[in-house]
Scaffold this motif. Structure first.
Motif, PDB file in Angstrom:
ATOM      1  N   GLU A 195       8.109   3.282 -15.661  1.00  0.00           N
ATOM      2  CA  GLU A 195       7.954   2.538 -14.417  1.00  0.00           C
ATOM      3  C   GLU A 195       8.634   3.354 -13.304  1.00  0.00           C
ATOM      4  N   ILE A 196       7.909   3.615 -12.222  1.00  0.00           N
ATOM      5  CA  ILE A 196       8.497   4.357 -11.104  1.00  0.00           C
ATOM      6  C   ILE A 196       9.276   3.356 -10.238  1.00  0.00           C
ATOM      7  N   GLU A 197      10.543   3.659  -9.971  1.00  0.00           N
ATOM      8  CA  GLU A 197      11.347   2.780  -9.105  1.00  0.00           C
ATOM      9  C   GLU A 197      11.189   3.291  -7.672  1.00  0.00           C
TER      10      GLU A 197
ATOM     11  N   VAL B 139       3.071  10.397  -9.686  1.00  0.00           N
ATOM     12  CA  VAL B 139       2.476  10.676 -10.998  1.00  0.00           C
ATOM     13  C   VAL B 139       1.674  11.983 -10.953  1.00  0.00           C
ATOM     14  N   GLN B 140       1.024  12.264  -9.853  1.00  0.00           N
ATOM     15  CA  GLN B 140       0.322  13.551  -9.776  1.00  0.00           C
ATOM     16  C   GLN B 140       1.299  14.727  -9.853  1.00  0.00           C
TER      17      GLN B 140
ATOM     18  N   GLU C 233       3.788   1.549  -1.372  1.00  0.00           N
ATOM     19  CA  GLU C 233       4.300   1.716  -2.740  1.00  0.00           C
ATOM     20  C   GLU C 233       3.224   2.297  -3.652  1.00  0.00           C
ATOM     21  N   GLY C 234       1.988   1.838  -3.472  1.00  0.00           N
ATOM     22  CA  GLY C 234       0.887   2.371  -4.277  1.00  0.00           C
ATOM     23  C   GLY C 234       0.676   3.855  -4.039  1.00  0.00           C
ATOM     24  N   GLN C 235       0.813   4.289  -2.787  1.00  0.00           N
ATOM     25  CA  GLN C 235       0.687   5.717  -2.488  1.00  0.00           C
ATOM     26  C   GLN C 235       1.794   6.509  -3.176  1.00  0.00           C
TER      27      GLN C 235
ATOM     28  N   ILE D 189       0.834  -1.204   0.000  1.00  0.00           N
ATOM     29  CA  ILE D 189       0.000   0.000   0.000  1.00  0.00           C
ATOM     30  C   ILE D 189       0.870   1.257   0.000  1.00  0.00           C
TER      31      ILE D 189
ATOM     32  N   HIS E 291       3.466   5.630  -5.948  1.00  0.00           N
ATOM     33  CA  HIS E 291       3.192   5.666  -7.398  1.00  0.00           C
ATOM     34  C   HIS E 291       2.227   6.804  -7.732  1.00  0.00           C
ATOM     35  N   GLY E 292       1.094   6.793  -7.026  1.00  0.00           N
ATOM     36  CA  GLY E 292       0.048   7.769  -7.345  1.00  0.00           C
ATOM     37  C   GLY E 292       0.495   9.187  -7.084  1.00  0.00           C
TER      38      GLY E 292
END
Lengths: 784, 157
Positions: free
Chosen positions: A716-718, A679-680, A671-673, A669, A675-676
């Motif tokens: 791809e975000i590392e 990208v914003q 990592e998902g935060q 979770i 990523h988002g």
């Protein structure tokens, strides 16, 4: 050994209903007798309103009612502003739910129609005739603050909503003694949050009892209940606010809006449930926007790269009215963070909050902190260019060394813990920064423009304690609450005051409780978003749900554990002092066979046939947790871009993020935060901008015109991390929701400017559309 | 004036009289209970309303109910078979391919279309194939992983 769930990337408990379509968002609700509201909005940015002829609309098929501002002025009080920043000469202009004599932005509501079905309601909107007399409009905050600009509110001179300043250290001396000064004017363009779920409200009012239920797309139902009582007059004990499934917010669902209160008004008048859904076009016009700063910045330094001072002036566009929390964002959440992770020793900032004929501005992911981080990190790169040092080396030279027990800044904050140099080192080593620089040099020789952009950041989140809230003018508290209730079979209900809307706390909070009291995560149901069933709380924003709400929950769970230990001791005929909680069981120390499970204890606690003396029945605890300080997550990010000199196209080739949010409850979770969030922030740098024309029309008024990040344009975000626990949080956690956005915009910006440095380009206003980049290249190279 | 239509949704036939202007997405959402199909915009950009129309993905906000007369629609509610999640649903869950979940039904059905055309897509193929669907939470990365994972799972079937 019981498996510890803290730290485990288990699948989310929210997801089954979301992947099968059974989740219920506000617009998915239907009530018997329900009717539909639609709002008539001003097509003018600034105009006086003459007569409004509603007769044709009233006669339109299916229409039950049409209300204008004259009809609602008694039943709906003006919209309150709830962050009254002190010592700022704050001028809160009157913000009516429905405009009566003047409209001040495209989207200001002038009437509402209620009809049997939504198509009929929208048909009737077209039949309302409003007499407008257009007035000159102003949309740019720096221009609005100037002499002779159109006045948005007659009683607010020079459109100045506030003037706030922060200072610390001797700034004048820093600049007088500076060996190097770099300056820049930066436009933090206005952004549109774009939660995928548009806002919606459904109000059901019982005229006999006076009970209201309001389902609403909100990040903070308890605050909304309070504000609803102020605006609609429905007392808090009579109002139940429910945030059902909420489809993202990013700050735009923090504030209260006229729309939901008008919906309540209609339900009260008509005695029928009224639903209102904004269209996406309305969302663009009238759901709050973010950023909108004009920033002038100067940085003072020594020739060896040591930063000695920062001086800046910001004009922050507030829009036509002050939204609920708006004044705190470009001030408290912004200016106090300017020392950044360098501990800049001298700071002076003046912030002018300015009314403009635009949509009100509010928190948008990061809220003030991205704008502060951008200023500092951009100037660090400017300094590096000026003195001929690598930007990474300038950062290394200035970063605060690792600390675990507090670092005081000149703006009055105490960072809780941090290890900024390690984060940067890990970033540079993972990305192989030296090799990237060598590749960049090689590429330049063949006419390719690759750029590397760094940013380091520290942010404040977990807003609190409440004493600070009072001192900074926040009209509420900043504590959080939780109730842990264990049922006879050992199954657990958790009730929380925060209101997650996509962040996954139904899972991470279950993980916390499971470890603390000895159950499985699947045995814990987390309940949130309903003011009638959950304890008071201040909501989900500012990365505070886990940082504050998670702390409250851990403390409540520990109270349950302590009581369970007492009951287990009684059942095992052991002394409480001899008991321990180990391997998920309540056992006698040294005798693991003599143990009770939580389910066994819970059954006895609930039937209460055989309880220890002076121990109440039941197994439940609640906590109100007021944090002693903010938490301060941090990190270091790197963007790699290639710019096509011929077309101005920016290709984001690589992105590496190192974030430190303390120990991670669920790394998947987290990592998902990231990523988002990243990208914003990339979206701001490369694509996104709310554009108004000179007359105040929103040119980017739909998803067709406003460029949101799409899957095909991203690398791809590392994602990597370091772990530095917060010393004051019961679980050591810090918060991660906004980190990515805070760091990424300026990392991409710096990368593009690094790529274009050899061409002599010094600044470009975001977003970096090919046209802007191409024009900047042409201007710098005079077409050569 | 209303027009009679007969549209099969998730295997069940619905006969209704509809206004000619009614959008398919509103027809579906008004059937009672089938609200998994979302309305996220009004310009056909977001893709939240994606459904399968006779097996082909369409944005149901860009299709009138009368155009779907006689057709069979599959919505997110109809994707799982006899209580068993479709591999795409499992994959979105496994790979944390959703956060707020609002775009997810459309994203899953758009992915269904993508895999129908290209059962073994590269990450770039997936990113290109999902350009018509917007997500504001995930940054798309875990959606790409989920679709790739689903492709592998479907290949093993």
């Amino acid at each position: 050994m019981a498996t510890r769930l803290f730290g485990s990337g288990i699948r989310r408990r929210e997801d089954p209903r979301l992947i099968t379509g059974s989740a219920t968002y506000t617009d998915d609700l239907t009530l018997p007798g329900m009717v539909h509201a639609a709002m008539l909005r001003s097509p003018h940015a600034h105009a006086t309103v003459g007569t409004i002829d509603i007769s044709r609309a009233q006669a339109s098929p299916g229409v039950l009612a049409v209300y204008t501002g004259k009809d609602t002025s008694d039943g709906l009080q003006p919209m309150p502003c709830a962050w009254l920043v002190p010592d700022a000469d704050l001028k809160v202009a009157t913000y009516p739910c429905i405009a009566t004599d003047t409209v001040r932005y495209v989207g200001d509501i002038v009437a509402v129609v209620v009809a049997e079905d939504p198509y009929q309601a929208y048909d009737a909107l077209d039949l309302i005739d409003v007499e407008y007399t257009a007035l000159p409009a102003v949309t740019n905050p720096a221009e609005a603050a100037g002499d002779g600009a159109p006045q948005v509110h007659a009683d607010v001179d020079k459109n100045q909503a506030f003037h706030w300043a922060v200072s610390g250290g001797d700034v004048d001396a820093a600049f007088k003694d500076a060996e190097v000064v770099v300056k820049e004017r930066i436009i933090q363009q206005r952004l549109i949050p774009n939660a995928m779920e548009p806002r919606a409200a459904l109000a059901e009012y019982d005229q006999a009892s006076g009970d209201l239920t309001l389902w609403n797309t909100t990040q903070n139902p308890h605050i909304l209940r309070f504000l609803n009582s102020v605006v609609t007059g429905v007392p808090e004990d009579r109002a139940r606010i429910i945030a059902p499934e909420v489809g993202g917010g990013f700050g735009s669902k923090i504030p209260a809006y006229p729309g939901e209160f008008i919906t309540v008004f209609c339900a009260k008048q008509l005695g029928r449930p009224v639903k209102w859904n904004e269209t996406r076009s309305e969302n663009y016009q009238a759901t709050t926007h973010g950023r909108d700063h004009v920033q002038e910045i100067e940085l003072a330094a020594k020739k060896d790269g040591t930063i000695t001072g920062l001086r800046c002036t910001v004009w922050a566009g507030m829009g036509a009215y002050l939204s609920t929390a708006a004044p705190g964002i470009p001030t408290i959440l912004h200016g106090l963070m300017l020392p950044a992770c360098y501990g800049i020793p001298a700071i002076k900032e003046d912030v002018y909050g300015v009314y403009t004929n635009t949509t009100p501005v509010e928190a948008y992911r990061g809220a003030g902190r991205p704008e502060a981080t951008f200023m500092v990190e951009r100037m660090v790169d400017r300094l590096a260019g000026e003195i001929g040092m690598d930007p990474a080396d300038v950062r290394k030279k200035n970063l605060i060394p690792a600390f675990d027990d507090g670092h005081d800044t000149v703006t009055g904050l105490t960072y809780d813990s941090g290890d900024y140099p390690t984060a940067l080192d890990k970033l540079l080593s993972h990305a192989d920064y030296a090799r990237l620089r060598a590749e960049q040099a090689t590429a330049r020789k063949s006419g390719r423009y690759i750029g590397l952009g760094l940013s380091t950041y520290v942010e404040m989140c977990g807003l609190g304690p409440s004493q600070v809230a009072g001192a900074i003018g926040f009209q509420g508290g900043l504590w959080e609450s939780a109730i842990v209730r264990v049922h006879p079979t050992g199954k657990v209900h958790v009730f929380i005051g925060t209101s997650p809307h996509g962040q996954g706390e139904e899972t991470t909070f279950a993980q916390i409780v499971a470890d603390e009291i000895g159950v499985g995560a699947d045995d814990v149901k987390v309940i949130h978003g309903d003011t009638d069933t959950t304890p008071m709380g201040w909501g989900t924003y500012g990365s505070r749900t886990t940082a504050v709400g998670g702390a409250a929950l851990a403390k409540a769970a520990r109270k349950v554990r302590d009581k369970a230990k007492v009951i287990a001791a009684h059942l095992l005929e052991a002394a409480v002092e001899d008991m321990e909680f180990a391997d998920g069981k309540y056992s006698v120390k040294g005798s693991p066979d003599k143990a009770k499970s939580l389910a066994e204890v819970a059954l006895m606690a609930n039937v209460a046939w055989n309880m220890p003396a002076n121990v109440e029945a039941g197994l439940e605890a609640s906590t109100f947790y007021d944090p002693p300080n903010f938490t301060f997550p941090f990190g270091a990010h790197l963007a790699v871009v290639e710019v096509d000199k011929a077309t101005g196209q920016v290709d984001l080739k690589r992105y590496v993020a190192i974030d430190d949010c303390g120990p991670q409850i669920n790394p998947v979770i987290v990592e998902g935060q990231v990523h988002g969030g990243v990208v914003q922030g990339i979206g701001q740098a490369l694509w996104e901008q709310a554009v108004y024309d000179d007359s105040g029309q929103l040119v980017t008024g739909s998803m067709l015109d406003y460029a949101l990040p799409r899957a095909g344009r991203l690398p791809e975000i590392e994602v990597l991390s370091t772990v530095t626990p917060s010393p004051h949080h019961p679980l050591g956690v810090k918060g991660i929701g906004e980190a990515g956005t805070i760091a990424s915009t300026v990392a991409v910006y710096n990368a593009v400017m690094d790529a274009l440095g050899p061409l002599g380009v010094e600044t470009i206003d975001m977003p970096f559309t090919p046209e802007r980049v191409w024009r900047a290249i042409q201007q710098a190279t005079k077409g050569h | 004036m209303k027009v009679p239509v007969n549209i099969t949704v998730n295997g069940r036939s619905y006969q209704r009289d509809v206004e000619p202007r009614q959008l398919l997405v509103h027809f579906i959402r008004d059937l009672g209970g089938l609200t998994g199909t979302k309305v996220g915009c009004d310009t056909s950009q977001c893709g939240s309303c994606t459904v399968l129309l006779d097996g082909v993905a369409v944005k149901s906000c860009s299709c009138l109910a009368v155009q779907a007369d006689g057709a069979a629609v599959t919505t997110i509610e109809g994707l799982a078979e006899q209580g068993t999640l479709h591999p795409l649903q499992e994959a979105f869950w496994d790979k944390h391919g959703l956060q707020c979940g609002f775009c997810t039904p459309g994203m899953i059905l758009a992915s269904h279309e993508l895999l129908r055309h290209n059962p073994d897509p590269s990450d770039a193929d997936i990113r290109h194939g999902l350009e018509g669907n917007l997500c504001r939470c995930t940054g798309y990365q875990n959606i790409v992983r989920a679709v790739r994972h689903a492709a592998d799972a479907l290949a093993e079937k």
